[in-house]
Design a protein around this motif. Structure first.
Motif, PDB file in Angstrom:
ATOM      1  N   ALA A  31       0.838  -1.200   0.000  1.00 44.14           N
ATOM      2  CA  ALA A  31       0.000   0.000   0.000  1.00 44.14           C
ATOM      3  C   ALA A  31       0.873   1.251   0.000  1.00 44.14           C
ATOM      4  O   ALA A  31       1.942   1.283   0.617  1.00 44.14           O
ATOM      5  N   LYS A  32       0.409   2.284  -0.700  1.00 43.59           N
ATOM      6  CA  LYS A  32       1.101   3.566  -0.751  1.00 43.59           C
ATOM      7  C   LYS A  32       0.090   4.694  -0.558  1.00 43.59           C
ATOM      8  O   LYS A  32      -1.107   4.527  -0.797  1.00 43.59           O
ATOM      9  N   THR A  33       0.591   5.840  -0.137  1.00 50.34           N
ATOM     10  CA  THR A  33      -0.284   7.000   0.080  1.00 50.34           C
ATOM     11  C   THR A  33      -0.905   7.447  -1.241  1.00 50.34           C
ATOM     12  O   THR A  33      -0.217   7.567  -2.256  1.00 50.34           O
ATOM     13  N   PHE A  34      -2.201   7.719  -1.202  1.00 50.38           N
ATOM     14  CA  PHE A  34      -2.931   8.105  -2.416  1.00 50.38           C
ATOM     15  C   PHE A  34      -4.012   9.108  -2.045  1.00 50.38           C
ATOM     16  O   PHE A  34      -4.666   8.986  -1.011  1.00 50.38           O
ATOM     17  N   THR A  35      -4.177  10.139  -2.877  1.00 47.62           N
ATOM     18  CA  THR A  35      -5.238  11.137  -2.695  1.00 47.62           C
ATOM     19  C   THR A  35      -6.356  10.850  -3.692  1.00 47.62           C
ATOM     20  O   THR A  35      -6.218  11.143  -4.883  1.00 47.62           O
ATOM     21  N   PRO A  36      -7.463  10.246  -3.249  1.00 50.47           N
ATOM     22  CA  PRO A  36      -8.539   9.907  -4.184  1.00 50.47           C
ATOM     23  C   PRO A  36      -9.230  11.160  -4.725  1.00 50.47           C
ATOM     24  O   PRO A  36      -9.262  12.205  -4.072  1.00 50.47           O
ATOM     25  N   THR A  37      -9.788  11.042  -5.901  1.00 49.80           N
ATOM     26  CA  THR A  37     -10.563  12.105  -6.521  1.00 49.80           C
ATOM     27  C   THR A  37     -11.913  11.540  -6.937  1.00 49.80           C
ATOM     28  O   THR A  37     -11.976  10.520  -7.629  1.00 49.80           O
ATOM     29  N   LEU A  38     -12.975  12.208  -6.515  1.00 51.51           N
ATOM     30  CA  LEU A  38     -14.333  11.783  -6.856  1.00 51.51           C
ATOM     31  C   LEU A  38     -14.851  12.676  -7.986  1.00 51.51           C
ATOM     32  O   LEU A  38     -14.797  13.899  -7.894  1.00 51.51           O
ATOM     33  N   ILE A  39     -15.324  12.073  -9.060  1.00 49.46           N
ATOM     34  CA  ILE A  39     -15.832  12.808 -10.230  1.00 49.46           C
ATOM     35  C   ILE A  39     -17.359  12.776 -10.208  1.00 49.46           C
ATOM     36  O   ILE A  39     -17.964  11.704 -10.154  1.00 49.46           O
ATOM     37  N   PRO A  67      -4.143  -3.839 -11.326  1.00 46.26           N
ATOM     38  CA  PRO A  67      -4.857  -3.861 -12.614  1.00 46.26           C
ATOM     39  C   PRO A  67      -6.299  -4.317 -12.422  1.00 46.26           C
ATOM     40  O   PRO A  67      -6.551  -5.301 -11.711  1.00 46.26           O
ATOM     41  N   PRO A  68      -7.261  -3.658 -13.023  1.00 50.12           N
ATOM     42  CA  PRO A  68      -8.672  -4.045 -12.846  1.00 50.12           C
ATOM     43  C   PRO A  68      -8.963  -5.474 -13.277  1.00 50.12           C
ATOM     44  O   PRO A  68      -9.883  -6.099 -12.755  1.00 50.12           O
ATOM     45  N   SER A  69      -8.182  -6.021 -14.214  1.00 49.52           N
ATOM     46  CA  SER A  69      -8.426  -7.373 -14.701  1.00 49.52           C
ATOM     47  C   SER A  69      -8.223  -8.432 -13.632  1.00 49.52           C
ATOM     48  O   SER A  69      -8.690  -9.564 -13.775  1.00 49.52           O
ATOM     49  N   LEU A  70      -7.515  -8.095 -12.538  1.00 47.41           N
ATOM     50  CA  LEU A  70      -7.261  -9.062 -11.481  1.00 47.41           C
ATOM     51  C   LEU A  70      -8.384  -9.113 -10.450  1.00 47.41           C
ATOM     52  O   LEU A  70      -8.403 -10.004  -9.606  1.00 47.41           O
ATOM     53  N   LEU A  71      -9.304  -8.168 -10.499  1.00 45.26           N
ATOM     54  CA  LEU A  71     -10.397  -8.149  -9.532  1.00 45.26           C
ATOM     55  C   LEU A  71     -11.400  -9.257  -9.845  1.00 45.26           C
ATOM     56  O   LEU A  71     -11.598  -9.624 -11.010  1.00 45.26           O
ATOM     57  N   SER A  72     -12.024  -9.787  -8.800  1.00 42.66           N
ATOM     58  CA  SER A  72     -13.005 -10.846  -8.981  1.00 42.66           C
ATOM     59  C   SER A  72     -14.111 -10.684  -7.944  1.00 42.66           C
ATOM     60  O   SER A  72     -14.052  -9.816  -7.067  1.00 42.66           O
ATOM     61  N   LEU A  73     -15.136 -11.535  -8.055  1.00 45.47           N
ATOM     62  CA  LEU A  73     -16.274 -11.515  -7.139  1.00 45.47           C
ATOM     63  C   LEU A  73     -16.360 -12.849  -6.419  1.00 45.47           C
ATOM     64  O   LEU A  73     -16.115 -13.907  -7.014  1.00 45.47           O
ATOM     65  N   ASP A  74     -16.726 -12.783  -5.126  1.00 47.38           N
ATOM     66  CA  ASP A  74     -16.989 -14.021  -4.412  1.00 47.38           C
ATOM     67  C   ASP A  74     -18.456 -14.402  -4.631  1.00 47.38           C
ATOM     68  O   ASP A  74     -19.216 -13.664  -5.277  1.00 47.38           O
ATOM     69  N   PRO A  75     -18.897 -15.544  -4.155  1.00 47.38           N
ATOM     70  CA  PRO A  75     -20.290 -15.969  -4.404  1.00 47.38           C
ATOM     71  C   PRO A  75     -21.333 -14.975  -3.927  1.00 47.38           C
ATOM     72  O   PRO A  75     -22.448 -14.931  -4.457  1.00 47.38           O
ATOM     73  N   SER A  76     -21.011 -14.158  -2.922  1.00 51.06           N
ATOM     74  CA  SER A  76     -21.984 -13.187  -2.416  1.00 51.06           C
ATOM     75  C   SER A  76     -21.969 -11.884  -3.207  1.00 51.06           C
ATOM     76  O   SER A  76     -22.753 -10.979  -2.928  1.00 51.06           O
ATOM     77  N   ILE A  79     -11.859   2.578  -4.789  1.00 53.35           N
ATOM     78  CA  ILE A  79     -12.012   4.016  -4.581  1.00 53.35           C
ATOM     79  C   ILE A  79     -11.683   4.831  -5.823  1.00 53.35           C
ATOM     80  O   ILE A  79     -12.056   5.993  -5.910  1.00 53.35           O
ATOM     81  N   SER A  80     -10.964   4.243  -6.783  1.00 52.96           N
ATOM     82  CA  SER A  80     -10.626   4.970  -8.005  1.00 52.96           C
ATOM     83  C   SER A  80     -10.156   3.962  -9.037  1.00 52.96           C
ATOM     84  O   SER A  80      -9.555   2.938  -8.697  1.00 52.96           O
ATOM     85  N   PHE A  81     -10.427   4.253 -10.307  1.00 54.35           N
ATOM     86  CA  PHE A  81      -9.949   3.340 -11.343  1.00 54.35           C
ATOM     87  C   PHE A  81      -9.896   4.058 -12.678  1.00 54.35           C
ATOM     88  O   PHE A  81     -10.556   5.080 -12.901  1.00 54.35           O
ATOM     89  N   ASP A  82      -9.059   3.532 -13.551  1.00 52.18           N
ATOM     90  CA  ASP A  82      -9.018   3.970 -14.948  1.00 52.18           C
ATOM     91  C   ASP A  82      -8.786   2.725 -15.789  1.00 52.18           C
ATOM     92  O   ASP A  82      -8.968   1.599 -15.321  1.00 52.18           O
ATOM     93  N   THR A  83      -8.377   2.906 -17.053  1.00 54.04           N
ATOM     94  CA  THR A  83      -8.222   1.756 -17.934  1.00 54.04           C
ATOM     95  C   THR A  83      -7.030   0.887 -17.558  1.00 54.04           C
ATOM     96  O   THR A  83      -6.964  -0.287 -17.951  1.00 54.04           O
TER      97      THR A  83
END
Length: 371
Positions: A68-76, A299-308, A330-334
């Protein structure tokens, strides 16, 4: 050599038999010893070979170590601009318009005169009310003297006192109505409407002017319920219009009650428009800077969902067992997603996760190259 010499004596034949038996026993001992030597291999070595054989049959996955690293999120968000201050000015008495110092489109300061109504009728009413007050005060003073001499009842004295008080209230009303013949601006702003002309009669309650302060603007938007908890009054905001103009400001309001239809929360931000650009009513994009957090870049491609339906990522623990780690996006791009809720450092599966599930033992191959 004759036949007698060729034949061995019984004594010599016994010696040969003893030698043959000894050789046979020696060979047997050597064979037994060689077998014991084979069986005396270190048991730890045998176990290691068995483990190695087992591991080689486990699913192989590629992993990366992430921290983990320090990050300043931005909400659009998408919002709409409107004047920060806007007021409709009403007539509070009835009379003709005598003067109209203000003009349409003019910027006026708070307290400047917008309209003056004809005060003559109101002045006459003030004079009459002042005379009534003088009369009823005199009657009350005379009544109090009579009351002291027991020549006036207490009831009559109270009536005179009430009449005097009523006349004073009427005088205050008359003076207030006279003051209302001059209508001043309650706020600073541009004069957006002046529906009555000089000489026209206005009634109490008529709108005689509309003022809008567009040098200060508010941007209204709606934030989803899963994001509202990360915001606070005072968060910096960057506002971008469709034509590319940008403004900076801060959050001034966050609703405490969600909209019943959308389940989202209304927010407002204040920005300055010192040039007075005509942008009230326009749509805009809000970029809201949220407080710093410790987040992972994945990378977003590594995200997955559990059965719930919980979003998470598959990793490997110290026992080389696959573990599902739930997270919050909290934030994502391509290219990358920023997520929170994970351990500060963990080993995630980057290749081969589709052939495993939580609880499986795997053979991880840690990659040194960055994600």
């Amino acid at each position: 050599m004759d036949l007698k010499d060729a034949q061995l004596s019984p004594k010599r034949r016994g010696l040969v038999s003893i030698i043959a038996a000894g050789l046979t026993s020696l060979l047997l001992i050597i064979w037994i010893m060689s077998g014991n030597t084979y069986q005396s291999v270190d048991p730890d070595q045998l176990q290691a070979k068995e483990v190695e054989s087992t591991v080689s049959n486990l699913p192989k996955v590629q992993t990366h170590q992430v921290a983990a690293k320090t990050f300043t999120p931005t909400l659009i968000l998408q919002g709409t601009l409107s004047p920060y201050y806007q007021a409709q000015v009403y007539a509070r008495t009835s009379s003709q318009i005598q003067e109209r110092p203000a003009t349409l489109g003019q910027w006026i300061e708070q307290g400047d005169v917008l309209v003056r109504l004809d005060p003559e009728t109101r002045r006459t009413l003030v004079q009459k009310a002042e005379a009534d007050v003088h009369l009823h005060r005199s009657e009350l003073e005379a009544g109090e003297r009579l009351f002291k001499n027991r020549l006036l009842s207490e009831h009559e004295k109270l009536r005179l006192k009430a009449t005097a008080a009523a006349s004073e209230a009427a005088l205050a009303d008359a003076k207030l109505a006279l003051a209302h013949t001059q209508i001043n601006a309650p706020i600073a702003g541009f004069v957006n409407s002046l529906p009555f002309e000089i000489g026209e009669l206005v009634q109490s309650g008529d709108v005689i002017a509309t003022l809008t302060d567009t040098r200060n603007l508010k941007v209204k938007a709606y934030v989803a319920q899963q994001d509202v908890g990360r915001m606070g009054v005072g968060n910096p905001v960057k506002v971008t219009l469709l034509d590319g103009h940008t403004f900076v400001g801060e959050i001034t309001f966050i609703a405490n009650l969600a909209d019943t239809a959308t389940r989202s929360y209304a927010i407002e931000a204040k920005i300055n428009n010192p040039e007075g650009l005509r942008i009230a009513g326009a749509s805009a994009t809000l970029e809201i800077s949220l407080p710093e957090v410790l987040a992972h870049r994945i990378p977003p491609s590594l995200l997955s969902l559990d059965p719930s339906g919980q979003v998470g990522i598959l990793g490997v623990n110290n026992e080389q067992v696959v573990v599902f780690h739930p997270l919050t996006l909290i934030s994502f791009d391509t290219e990358y997603a920023r997520v929170i809720g994970l351990p500060d450092t963990l080993e995630i599966i980057t290749l081969g996760a589709g052939f495993t599930q939580p609880g499986d033992k795997v053979e991880p191959h840690l990659q040194e190259s960055p994600l």
